[in-house]
Design a protein around this motif. Structure first.
Motif, PDB file in Angstrom:
ATOM      1  N   HIS A  29     -39.145 -39.730  90.034  1.00  0.00           N
ATOM      2  CA  HIS A  29     -40.134 -39.804  88.961  1.00  0.00           C
ATOM      3  C   HIS A  29     -40.432 -38.411  88.413  1.00  0.00           C
ATOM      4  CE1 HIS A  29     -40.872 -44.056  89.176  1.00  0.00           C
ATOM      5  NE2 HIS A  29     -41.071 -43.986  90.489  1.00  0.00           N
ATOM      6  N   ILE A  30     -40.785 -38.372  87.132  1.00  0.00           N
ATOM      7  CA  ILE A  30     -41.085 -37.109  86.455  1.00  0.00           C
ATOM      8  C   ILE A  30     -42.444 -37.285  85.762  1.00  0.00           C
ATOM      9  CG2 ILE A  30     -40.106 -35.287  85.006  1.00  0.00           C
ATOM     10  CD1 ILE A  30     -37.438 -36.841  85.113  1.00  0.00           C
ATOM     11  N   PRO A  31     -43.516 -37.451  86.558  1.00  0.00           N
ATOM     12  CA  PRO A  31     -44.803 -37.861  85.985  1.00  0.00           C
ATOM     13  C   PRO A  31     -45.440 -36.843  85.053  1.00  0.00           C
ATOM     14  CG  PRO A  31     -45.036 -37.317  88.320  1.00  0.00           C
ATOM     15  CD  PRO A  31     -43.579 -37.342  88.027  1.00  0.00           C
ATOM     16  N   GLN A  32     -45.021 -35.584  85.133  1.00  0.00           N
ATOM     17  CA  GLN A  32     -45.616 -34.570  84.261  1.00  0.00           C
ATOM     18  C   GLN A  32     -45.185 -34.736  82.804  1.00  0.00           C
ATOM     19  OE1 GLN A  32     -43.249 -34.090  86.491  1.00  0.00           O
ATOM     20  NE2 GLN A  32     -41.930 -32.333  86.050  1.00  0.00           N
ATOM     21  N   ASP A  36     -44.191 -38.737  77.404  1.00  0.00           N
ATOM     22  CA  ASP A  36     -43.626 -38.163  76.180  1.00  0.00           C
ATOM     23  C   ASP A  36     -42.111 -38.370  76.214  1.00  0.00           C
ATOM     24  OD1 ASP A  36     -42.577 -36.614  74.147  1.00  0.00           O
ATOM     25  OD2 ASP A  36     -43.754 -34.827  74.600  1.00  0.00           O
ATOM     26  N   PRO A  37     -41.593 -39.389  75.535  1.00  0.00           N
ATOM     27  CA  PRO A  37     -40.168 -39.699  75.641  1.00  0.00           C
ATOM     28  C   PRO A  37     -39.247 -38.578  75.164  1.00  0.00           C
ATOM     29  CG  PRO A  37     -41.220 -41.040  73.948  1.00  0.00           C
ATOM     30  CD  PRO A  37     -42.312 -40.365  74.689  1.00  0.00           C
ATOM     31  N   VAL A  38     -39.712 -37.768  74.226  1.00  0.00           N
ATOM     32  CA  VAL A  38     -38.880 -36.663  73.752  1.00  0.00           C
ATOM     33  C   VAL A  38     -38.703 -35.639  74.877  1.00  0.00           C
ATOM     34  CG1 VAL A  38     -38.661 -34.807  72.060  1.00  0.00           C
ATOM     35  CG2 VAL A  38     -39.635 -37.005  71.371  1.00  0.00           C
ATOM     36  N   GLN A  39     -39.809 -35.262  75.505  1.00  0.00           N
ATOM     37  CA  GLN A  39     -39.740 -34.272  76.582  1.00  0.00           C
ATOM     38  C   GLN A  39     -39.067 -34.854  77.820  1.00  0.00           C
ATOM     39  OE1 GLN A  39     -43.506 -32.459  77.508  1.00  0.00           O
ATOM     40  NE2 GLN A  39     -42.568 -30.756  78.607  1.00  0.00           N
ATOM     41  N   LYS A  57     -29.808 -41.864  85.293  1.00  0.00           N
ATOM     42  CA  LYS A  57     -30.601 -43.075  85.493  1.00  0.00           C
ATOM     43  C   LYS A  57     -31.960 -42.785  84.857  1.00  0.00           C
ATOM     44  CE  LYS A  57     -33.430 -45.891  88.099  1.00  0.00           C
ATOM     45  NZ  LYS A  57     -34.912 -45.877  88.028  1.00  0.00           N
ATOM     46  N   MET A  58     -32.242 -43.422  83.744  1.00  0.00           N
ATOM     47  CA  MET A  58     -33.452 -43.140  82.981  1.00  0.00           C
ATOM     48  C   MET A  58     -34.689 -43.446  83.826  1.00  0.00           C
ATOM     49  SD  MET A  58     -31.891 -44.709  79.466  1.00  0.00           S
ATOM     50  CE  MET A  58     -33.384 -44.700  78.510  1.00  0.00           C
ATOM     51  N   MET A  59     -35.717 -42.589  83.682  1.00  0.00           N
ATOM     52  CA  MET A  59     -36.878 -42.655  84.554  1.00  0.00           C
ATOM     53  C   MET A  59     -38.187 -42.894  83.800  1.00  0.00           C
ATOM     54  SD  MET A  59     -35.889 -42.680  87.622  1.00  0.00           S
ATOM     55  CE  MET A  59     -37.539 -42.618  88.302  1.00  0.00           C
ATOM     56  N   LEU A 113     -37.819 -47.187  74.756  1.00  0.00           N
ATOM     57  CA  LEU A 113     -36.757 -47.308  73.763  1.00  0.00           C
ATOM     58  C   LEU A 113     -36.526 -45.961  73.088  1.00  0.00           C
ATOM     59  CD1 LEU A 113     -34.774 -48.897  71.996  1.00  0.00           C
ATOM     60  CD2 LEU A 113     -36.719 -49.549  70.549  1.00  0.00           C
ATOM     61  N   MET A 114     -37.625 -45.257  72.784  1.00  0.00           N
ATOM     62  CA  MET A 114     -37.491 -43.930  72.195  1.00  0.00           C
ATOM     63  C   MET A 114     -36.782 -42.971  73.156  1.00  0.00           C
ATOM     64  SD  MET A 114     -40.342 -41.306  70.598  1.00  0.00           S
ATOM     65  CE  MET A 114     -40.977 -42.532  69.451  1.00  0.00           C
ATOM     66  N   LEU A 115     -37.021 -43.139  74.446  1.00  0.00           N
ATOM     67  CA  LEU A 115     -36.307 -42.320  75.433  1.00  0.00           C
ATOM     68  C   LEU A 115     -34.804 -42.518  75.293  1.00  0.00           C
ATOM     69  CD1 LEU A 115     -36.018 -40.557  77.974  1.00  0.00           C
ATOM     70  CD2 LEU A 115     -36.511 -42.597  79.341  1.00  0.00           C
ATOM     71  N   ALA A 116     -34.364 -43.762  75.187  1.00  0.00           N
ATOM     72  CA  ALA A 116     -32.932 -44.033  75.022  1.00  0.00           C
ATOM     73  C   ALA A 116     -32.407 -43.414  73.735  1.00  0.00           C
ATOM     74  CB  ALA A 116     -32.687 -45.542  75.033  1.00  0.00           C
ATOM     75  N   ARG A 117     -33.173 -43.552  72.675  1.00  0.00           N
ATOM     76  CA  ARG A 117     -32.737 -42.991  71.392  1.00  0.00           C
ATOM     77  C   ARG A 117     -32.710 -41.464  71.434  1.00  0.00           C
ATOM     78  NH1 ARG A 117     -36.341 -47.171  67.637  1.00  0.00           N
ATOM     79  NH2 ARG A 117     -34.796 -48.883  67.589  1.00  0.00           N
ATOM     80  N   GLN A 118     -33.652 -40.867  72.163  1.00  0.00           N
ATOM     81  CA  GLN A 118     -33.676 -39.421  72.292  1.00  0.00           C
ATOM     82  C   GLN A 118     -32.503 -38.904  73.123  1.00  0.00           C
ATOM     83  OE1 GLN A 118     -35.568 -36.749  71.132  1.00  0.00           O
ATOM     84  NE2 GLN A 118     -36.237 -38.224  69.593  1.00  0.00           N
ATOM     85  N   LEU A 119     -32.144 -39.643  74.167  1.00  0.00           N
ATOM     86  CA  LEU A 119     -30.967 -39.246  74.937  1.00  0.00           C
ATOM     87  C   LEU A 119     -29.725 -39.285  74.053  1.00  0.00           C
ATOM     88  CD1 LEU A 119     -31.632 -41.026  78.348  1.00  0.00           C
ATOM     89  CD2 LEU A 119     -31.504 -38.569  77.965  1.00  0.00           C
ATOM     90  N   GLN A 120     -29.611 -40.350  73.273  1.00  0.00           N
ATOM     91  CA  GLN A 120     -28.475 -40.472  72.364  1.00  0.00           C
ATOM     92  C   GLN A 120     -28.446 -39.300  71.385  1.00  0.00           C
ATOM     93  OE1 GLN A 120     -28.612 -43.778  69.505  1.00  0.00           O
ATOM     94  NE2 GLN A 120     -26.515 -44.292  70.077  1.00  0.00           N
ATOM     95  N   LYS A 121     -29.608 -38.923  70.872  1.00  0.00           N
ATOM     96  CA  LYS A 121     -29.702 -37.828  69.894  1.00  0.00           C
ATOM     97  C   LYS A 121     -29.462 -36.473  70.542  1.00  0.00           C
ATOM     98  CE  LYS A 121     -33.081 -35.657  66.764  1.00  0.00           C
ATOM     99  NZ  LYS A 121     -34.461 -35.751  66.216  1.00  0.00           N
TER     100      LYS A 121
END
Length: 329
Positions: A29-32, A36-39, A57-59, A113-121
Motif C-alpha cells: 500500500h502507498i497510503p501517502q 491522488d491517482p496522478v501521484q 500491480k496497481m495499488m 480508473l484515472m490511475l489506469a489512464r495515468q499509467l497509460q499516459k
C-alpha cells in the motif's frame, strides 16, 4: 537465451514457457498518495523502475469499491498508516436492497480508473504490463458491512442476492473502462472463499455465481488475469478452477505449498515471498528464501511475488535483495 522484454517475460511465464529469468514484482500500500491517482501512478512507475519490476500491480486503497456504497473511511495519508474503516455502511438488513449499480467512473471507482489512464499516459509506450486490482462482489459486501454480512446472508438471502447483483454490475462497468485504459489484466481478490466465514455450498451460491460474472467480462479480452485467494482456511481448489491464468495466495505460510499446488492446478503461480517475514528478514536470508521458492515451484509457470501486500515496514534493501535473487535462477 536472448534477453526478453518485461511483457515477453510475463507472457512466457503465463504460458509456462522458458524465460530468460523468472519474472518478479512486489506490491504494498502507498497510503501517502493513494488519494491522488496522478501521484499514485508516478510513484508506482518510480517503484517499477527502482526495483526493475516486470509488471505493476496497481495499488488503489483497499476499500475503494465499498467507499462508493457508503463505507466511511479514515484517510491518514501517511507512509505508515493505510486507510481504515471508520463506519460500516449497512446498519439494517433491508439496506442491502437499496444498493444500485453504479457507473464505472463514479467516485472512488473513478479515481482508480484515472490511475489506469495515468499509467497509460505516463508510461509513454514503455512495455511494462499493469494490472488493475478488483474485489469479488462478496468481498465488497463484507467491506461494506463487516462480518454481519454472513448473518444477513443466512437470514435474508434474497436481500443479499439483490445487493450482490448491483455490486457485480458496478464491478463489470469498472472492468470495461479499465480495459479501454490499456490494463494487461485484473488482480481479482477474494477474501471470502474461506471456510472461516462460509461453507462451500454458501460460497457456490453467494460467491462463485457473481465471481464468474465479473471474470467472464474480461477473461477473453485481457491476457494477464490473476486470482488472489486471501486468508488461511481457503477454498483453494474452487478458486483455482476459475478462468484466470494466474493464481496468487500466501503460499509460504498457508496450504497448499507450491509443490502441492502444482498437483492441483497447471496455471502460472505468483508467489514465493512470505510477505510477513520479509519485513524482518536480513538481505542474505531473502536471497536464500527466493532460491528455495524457485526450486520448489520450478522456473516455468512462476512469477516471484509476495503472497499478498508486503508490510509497510519492509526495508527497501529487502526488495532489492529479492529482485537480485531471481538473477541466474
Amino acid at each position: 537465451m536472448n534477453k526478453m522484454t518485461k511483457k515477453e517475460r510475463v507472457i512466457a511465464a503465463i504460458n509456462k514457457k522458458e524465460v530468460d529469468r523468472v519474472p518478479f514484482s512486489i506490491w504494498y500500500h502507498i497510503p501517502q498518495v493513494d488519494q491522488d491517482p496522478v501521484q499514485l501512478a508516478e510513484v508506482q512507475i518510480e517503484q517499477a523502475h527502482c526495483y526493475d519490476l516486470d509488471f505493476i500491480k496497481m495499488m488503489p486503497f483497499g476499500n475503494y469499491g465499498a467507499h462508493d456504497y457508503g463505507l466511511s473511511c479514515t484517510f491518514f495519508c501517511t507512509e505508515t498508516q493505510p486507510v481504515l474503516e471508520r463506519k460500516f455502511a449497512i446498519d439494517d438488513v433491508k439496506e442491502w436492497t437499496e444498493l444500485e449499480p453504479l457507473p464505472g467512473y463514479f467516485g472512488s471507482h473513478g479515481k482508480q480508473l484515472m490511475l489506469a489512464r495515468q499509467l497509460q499516459k505516463q508510461l509513454k509506450g514503455e512495455e511494462i504490463p499493469y494490472v488493475q486490482t478488483i474485489f469479488s462482489p462478496l468481498t465488497t459486501a463484507k467491506k461494506l458491512a463487516g462480518p454481519r454480512v454472513f448473518e444477513d446472508m443466512r437470514s435474508h438471502p434474497e436481500y443479499l442476492h439483490q445487493a450482490l447483483a448491483a455490486i457485480t454490475e458496478t464491478t463489470i462497468n469498472f472492468v470495461k473502462l479499465n480495459i479501454e485504459a490499456g490494463v494487461a489484466g485484473f488482480f481479482f481478490a477474494t477474501q471470502c472463499a474461506n471456510k472461516e466465514w462460509v461453507t462451500e455450498a454458501e460460497y457456490d451460491e453467494f460467491g462463485v455465481k457473481y465471481d464468474l460474472q465479473v471474470i467472464n467480462a474480461y477473461k477473453d479480452i485481457t491476457y494477464f488475469n490473476i486470482a488472489h485467494i486471501h486468508g488461511d482456511n481457503t477454498m483453494f481448489e474452487k478458486v483455482a478452477s476459475y478462468p484466470c491464468n494466474c493464481i496468487n495466495w500466501h503460499d509460504r505460510w498457508v496450504s497448499p505449498s507450491m509443490p502441492e499446488a502444482r498437483k492441483i492446478s497447471d496455471k502460472c503461480f505468483l508467489g514465493g515471498i512470505n510477505e510477513k517475514w520479509l519485513s524482518k528478514a536480513k538481505p542474505e536470508e531473502v536471497r536464500e528464501h527466493i532460491r528455495e521458492a524457485v526450486l520448489a515451484a520450478g522456473r516455468t509457470g512462476l512469477m516471484v511475488t509476495p503472497g499478498c501486500v508486503a508490510e509497510l515496514s519492509t526495508p527497501a534493501v529487502n526488495f532489492y535483495a529479492a529482485r537480485t535473487a531471481v538473477e541466474g535462477l
